[in-house]
Design an enzyme around this catalytic site. Structure first.
Site, PDB file in Angstrom:
ATOM      1  N   HIS A  50       0.806  -1.191   0.221  1.00 52.15           N
ATOM      2  CA  HIS A  50      -0.049  -0.118   0.016  1.00 52.15           C
ATOM      3  C   HIS A  50       0.958   1.306  -0.121  1.00 52.15           C
ATOM      4  O   HIS A  50       0.630   1.950  -0.836  1.00 52.15           O
ATOM      5  CB  HIS A  50      -1.150   0.066   1.218  1.00 52.15           C
ATOM      6  CG  HIS A  50      -1.574   1.195   1.206  1.00 52.15           C
ATOM      7  ND1 HIS A  50      -2.741   1.707   0.237  1.00 52.15           N
ATOM      8  CD2 HIS A  50      -1.753   2.173   2.329  1.00 52.15           C
ATOM      9  CE1 HIS A  50      -3.008   2.687   0.909  1.00 52.15           C
ATOM     10  NE2 HIS A  50      -2.654   3.057   1.892  1.00 52.15           N
ATOM     11  N   ARG A  70       4.714  10.163  -6.080  1.00 56.61           N
ATOM     12  CA  ARG A  70       6.144  10.409  -6.131  1.00 56.61           C
ATOM     13  C   ARG A  70       6.761   9.329  -6.973  1.00 56.61           C
ATOM     14  O   ARG A  70       7.253   8.244  -6.411  1.00 56.61           O
ATOM     15  CB  ARG A  70       6.830  10.654  -4.943  1.00 56.61           C
ATOM     16  CG  ARG A  70       6.593  11.562  -3.825  1.00 56.61           C
ATOM     17  CD  ARG A  70       7.194  11.415  -2.490  1.00 56.61           C
ATOM     18  NE  ARG A  70       6.880  10.240  -1.899  1.00 56.61           N
ATOM     19  CZ  ARG A  70       5.811   9.679  -1.574  1.00 56.61           C
ATOM     20  NH1 ARG A  70       4.805  10.549  -1.162  1.00 56.61           N
ATOM     21  NH2 ARG A  70       5.756   8.544  -1.063  1.00 56.61           N
ATOM     22  N   GLU A  85     -10.900   1.831   2.830  1.00 56.21           N
ATOM     23  CA  GLU A  85      -9.666   1.062   3.149  1.00 56.21           C
ATOM     24  C   GLU A  85     -10.024  -0.036   3.905  1.00 56.21           C
ATOM     25  O   GLU A  85     -10.693   0.091   5.002  1.00 56.21           O
ATOM     26  CB  GLU A  85      -8.537   2.068   3.884  1.00 56.21           C
ATOM     27  CG  GLU A  85      -8.309   3.410   2.996  1.00 56.21           C
ATOM     28  CD  GLU A  85      -7.349   4.089   3.699  1.00 56.21           C
ATOM     29  OE1 GLU A  85      -6.960   3.929   4.983  1.00 56.21           O
ATOM     30  OE2 GLU A  85      -6.349   4.580   2.957  1.00 56.21           O
ATOM     31  N   GLU A 111      -9.151  -2.585   6.390  1.00 60.14           N
ATOM     32  CA  GLU A 111      -8.066  -2.650   7.489  1.00 60.14           C
ATOM     33  C   GLU A 111      -8.598  -3.664   8.338  1.00 60.14           C
ATOM     34  O   GLU A 111      -9.526  -3.962   8.563  1.00 60.14           O
ATOM     35  CB  GLU A 111      -7.844  -1.467   8.112  1.00 60.14           C
ATOM     36  CG  GLU A 111      -7.348  -0.065   7.372  1.00 60.14           C
ATOM     37  CD  GLU A 111      -6.745   1.145   7.702  1.00 60.14           C
ATOM     38  OE1 GLU A 111      -6.789   1.257   9.351  1.00 60.14           O
ATOM     39  OE2 GLU A 111      -7.080   2.254   7.219  1.00 60.14           O
ATOM     40  N   THR A 170      -4.319   0.276   5.375  1.00 62.40           N
ATOM     41  CA  THR A 170      -4.947  -0.636   4.348  1.00 62.40           C
ATOM     42  C   THR A 170      -3.968  -1.687   4.051  1.00 62.40           C
ATOM     43  O   THR A 170      -2.812  -1.724   4.032  1.00 62.40           O
ATOM     44  CB  THR A 170      -4.820   0.122   2.954  1.00 62.40           C
ATOM     45  OG1 THR A 170      -5.513   1.463   3.229  1.00 62.40           O
ATOM     46  CG2 THR A 170      -5.224  -0.600   1.818  1.00 62.40           C
TER      47      THR A 170
END
Ligand code: MN
Length: 438
Positions: A144, A153, A209, A211, A370
């Site tokens: 993730h 990036r 997400e 989790e 996540t």
């Protein structure tokens, strides 16, 4: 380290028939805790899921079915949250589990009395299981972190600290609600692609997400740390956790102080808490850290954590759109992550959280971040699955999803399977997206 014992024996069967069905999430080897209420005017109280029934712990305590530590734990569960039971510690919780296992198994001498403590799940309303004191969300999946980092990036997707420190932010406990709570599309400030100035409106990048939530049982005093070697003594159990996220609000607001309104409009927890003891057969080695990883600092390293700090949950995210419901189409699995792939273990998260003297409290919830694995079929949010909406997910009826749309049901499930053990499940954590409010 929680040991295997007679409650995990794969051959155990319950006299509750539905508990023995192959697809049941709640066989006698599971025995998860929750808070339920019946229509007879009694207040919400603690119960244990067995097949399609709930065992009423208060009723069991007043029926003389438990002794000593098990009775103490059952009495603590006569509350509108599991917090008093969680605060008791694992010795009493484990005694109650053993007593329940013996009561509910085929051949129990007390079957008749125990039968009187059962409530059909369909006749009960489930409530928030835990009064959550504080909530911290970690960032423990290297997949993730890399996939979402690459979108921001491309040349340097993984922050240089990732392999040294389990990073996290402090979230908000007040907006954590029970599974089934509708997700009202949040409004907020966003910076549209290519625009110079931000705009205000309903989020256009609403995401889930998937989790795993970890509930703290016994906390630690301010100023004291929980050593990694003892971290499992402080973990009561796990739940399914949806950290609903508005990616457009998040990406504009997040620097430099981290997530805020892109996250705190709602998070959802499953109603049943699966104890760490129930998960003992599903411990797994922590994943390989990679050849370039710096040495683990002492507070994040034990041999036991490397050998069995991971927990092997197989998770599924299903979507059912409004059109699918209208046409009678079943929810569709869009991704299936595995919790054992997380780079940092739940126990490292607990040790790291407290290493500076921060006090965890009974009922604190730690989100894993996540859960994503190395394969495309194992990504735990739409931001990764659709590469920020540019490669939509196709549903069987021809619909596509870049991000969630109003009317979508998001359904989380998880099961633990291992050869030689009974399969246990977590039930569901669900929520339907509803339109933004005017
Ligand atoms: Mn999160």
């Amino acid at each position: 380290m929680t040991a295997l014992n007679e409650t995990h024996a794969p051959g155990l069967r319950s006299w509750v028939p539905a508990a023995n069905l192959p697809g049941s999430d709640f066989p006698i080897q599971n025995l998860p805790f929750g808070i339920f209420q019946t229509a007879d005017g009694q207040p919400p109280r603690g119960g244990v899921a067995i097949g399609d029934q709930i065992f009423d712990l208060g009723h069991g305590a007043s029926s003389g079915l438990f002794d000593a530590a098990a009775q103490q734990a059952a009495l603590a569960a006569c509350a509108d949250s599991l917090n008093p039971l969680m605060a008791l510690g694992q010795r009493a919780q484990s005694a109650l589990r053993l007593a329940l296992s013996r009561l509910l198994q085929e051949g129990s001498a007390q079957e008749a009395a125990a039968r009187g403590c059962l409530v059909p799940m369909r006749a009960a309303t489930l409530h928030m299981p835990v009064r959550i004191s504080n909530y911290t969300d970690f960032f423990t999946s290297i997949y993730h972190a890399t996939n979402s980092g690459r979108q921001a990036r491309p040349d340097n997707p993984l922050f240089s600290n990732f392999k040294s420190i389990p990073t996290a932010y402090h979230g908000r406990a007040s907006s954590i609600r029970l599974s089934g709570t509708p997700c009202v599309r949040p409004k907020g400030q966003t910076l549209p692609k290519g625009a110079k100035d931000p705009v205000f409106g309903a989020s256009r990048k609403l995401d889930f997400e998937f989790e795993i939530g970890a509930y703290i049982g016994v906390g630690n005093a301010l100023g004291d740390a929980i050593p990694l070697a003892n971290a499992d003594e402080h973990l009561f159990g796990l739940c399914l956790f949806n950290d609903w996220s508005a990616r457009d609000i998040q990406s504009w607001e997040t620097q430099p102080l981290g997530p805020f309104q892109g996250k705190n409009f709602l998070s959802s927890v499953s109603p049943w808490v699966v104890t760490l003891e129930a998960l003992a057969p599903f411990r797994a080695p922590a994943p390989d850290r990679g050849a370039d990883a710096p040495p683990l600092l002492p507070h994040l390293h034990t041999e036991a954590d490397r050998a069995q700090g991971a927990l092997d949950l197989r998770m599924d995210v299903l979507i059912q759109t409004e059109a699918m419901r209208r046409d009678g189409l079943a929810p569709h699995v869009i991704t299936s992550p595995r919790f054992a792939d997380q780079y940092w273990t739940t126990f490292q998260a607990i040790a790291h959280h407290t290493v500076n003297g921060c006090n965890l409290e009974t009922g604190d919830l730690l989100g894993s971040g996540t859960v994503s694995g190395p394969r495309e079929s194992e990504l735990g949010c739409l931001k990764e699955l659709t590469v920020d909406g540019t490669q939509p997910v196709r549903l069987p009826n021809g619909e596509q999803r870049a991000y969630l749309e109003d009317g979508d049901d998001v359904i989380f499930r998880a099961r633990c399977e291992r050869e030689g053990f009974a399969t246990i499940g977590f039930g569901e954590c669900t929520g339907r997206v509803v339109p933004a409010k005017n």
